[in-house]
Motif scaffolding. Sequence first.
Motif, PDB file in Angstrom:
ATOM      1  N   LEU A  42       0.827  -1.200   0.000  1.00  0.00           N
ATOM      2  CA  LEU A  42       0.000   0.000   0.000  1.00  0.00           C
ATOM      3  C   LEU A  42       0.864   1.254   0.000  1.00  0.00           C
ATOM      4  O   LEU A  42       0.603   2.203  -0.754  1.00  0.00           O
ATOM      5  CB  LEU A  42      -0.929  -0.013   1.217  1.00  0.00           C
ATOM      6  N   THR A  46       0.677   4.068  -3.047  1.00  0.00           N
ATOM      7  CA  THR A  46       0.005   5.359  -2.888  1.00  0.00           C
ATOM      8  C   THR A  46       0.924   6.561  -3.075  1.00  0.00           C
ATOM      9  O   THR A  46       0.518   7.546  -3.687  1.00  0.00           O
ATOM     10  CB  THR A  46      -0.699   5.446  -1.524  1.00  0.00           C
ATOM     11  N   THR A  47       2.126   6.503  -2.570  1.00  0.00           N
ATOM     12  CA  THR A  47       3.024   7.652  -2.709  1.00  0.00           C
ATOM     13  C   THR A  47       3.390   7.926  -4.168  1.00  0.00           C
ATOM     14  O   THR A  47       3.254   9.064  -4.631  1.00  0.00           O
ATOM     15  CB  THR A  47       4.281   7.454  -1.842  1.00  0.00           C
ATOM     16  N   ALA A  50       0.348   9.460  -5.993  1.00  0.00           N
ATOM     17  CA  ALA A  50       0.158  10.893  -5.734  1.00  0.00           C
ATOM     18  C   ALA A  50       1.163  11.712  -6.534  1.00  0.00           C
ATOM     19  O   ALA A  50       0.803  12.744  -7.117  1.00  0.00           O
ATOM     20  CB  ALA A  50       0.295  11.176  -4.238  1.00  0.00           C
ATOM     21  N   MET A  73      -9.468  11.941  -2.889  1.00  0.00           N
ATOM     22  CA  MET A  73      -8.940  10.753  -2.220  1.00  0.00           C
ATOM     23  C   MET A  73      -9.797  10.401  -0.994  1.00  0.00           C
ATOM     24  O   MET A  73     -10.150   9.245  -0.779  1.00  0.00           O
ATOM     25  CB  MET A  73      -7.489  10.984  -1.796  1.00  0.00           C
ATOM     26  N   ASN A  77     -12.094   7.109  -0.542  1.00  0.00           N
ATOM     27  CA  ASN A  77     -11.911   6.219   0.613  1.00  0.00           C
ATOM     28  C   ASN A  77     -13.226   5.995   1.345  1.00  0.00           C
ATOM     29  O   ASN A  77     -13.555   4.859   1.727  1.00  0.00           O
ATOM     30  CB  ASN A  77     -10.863   6.787   1.565  1.00  0.00           C
TER      31      ASN A  77
END
Length: 134
Positions: A42, A46-47, A50, A73, A77
Amino acid sequence: MKTGVLTMGTCLFLLIWSLHADGVHLLQIQNILILLVYGFGLGMATTPLANTILKRVPTASAGTGSGLFTTFMYIANALGVALISILFSFSLHASFAEAGLSDYVRAFSVSAAVCGTLAFAAFGCICMLKGERK
């Protein structure tokens, strides 16, 4: 990013297999390790995601782009949690008080399988992205 998404999907299916093998002992070391690797996946997904999205925003609009990205985001979520919760409740086939362990394992497995399938679909979409030309 590709590796992170692929890791997440694989870990979800490994967790389903592990819970079907022994759903009573949830805190086994194998389940903890699977979830630890899932967390690393994860973070690896995610980084860079972005960064990939925000690097396309012009410098003058960086604040607006970052705010919109964060807003979408959080909305995604919240909707994801709501939809997976609805799927879990529907898959339980009993009230929360009446459901047994096997019902919960089945409902969790269905929910995790949907999440894993979506992770593999995201992996496929990421693989189709074209690299940025320099």
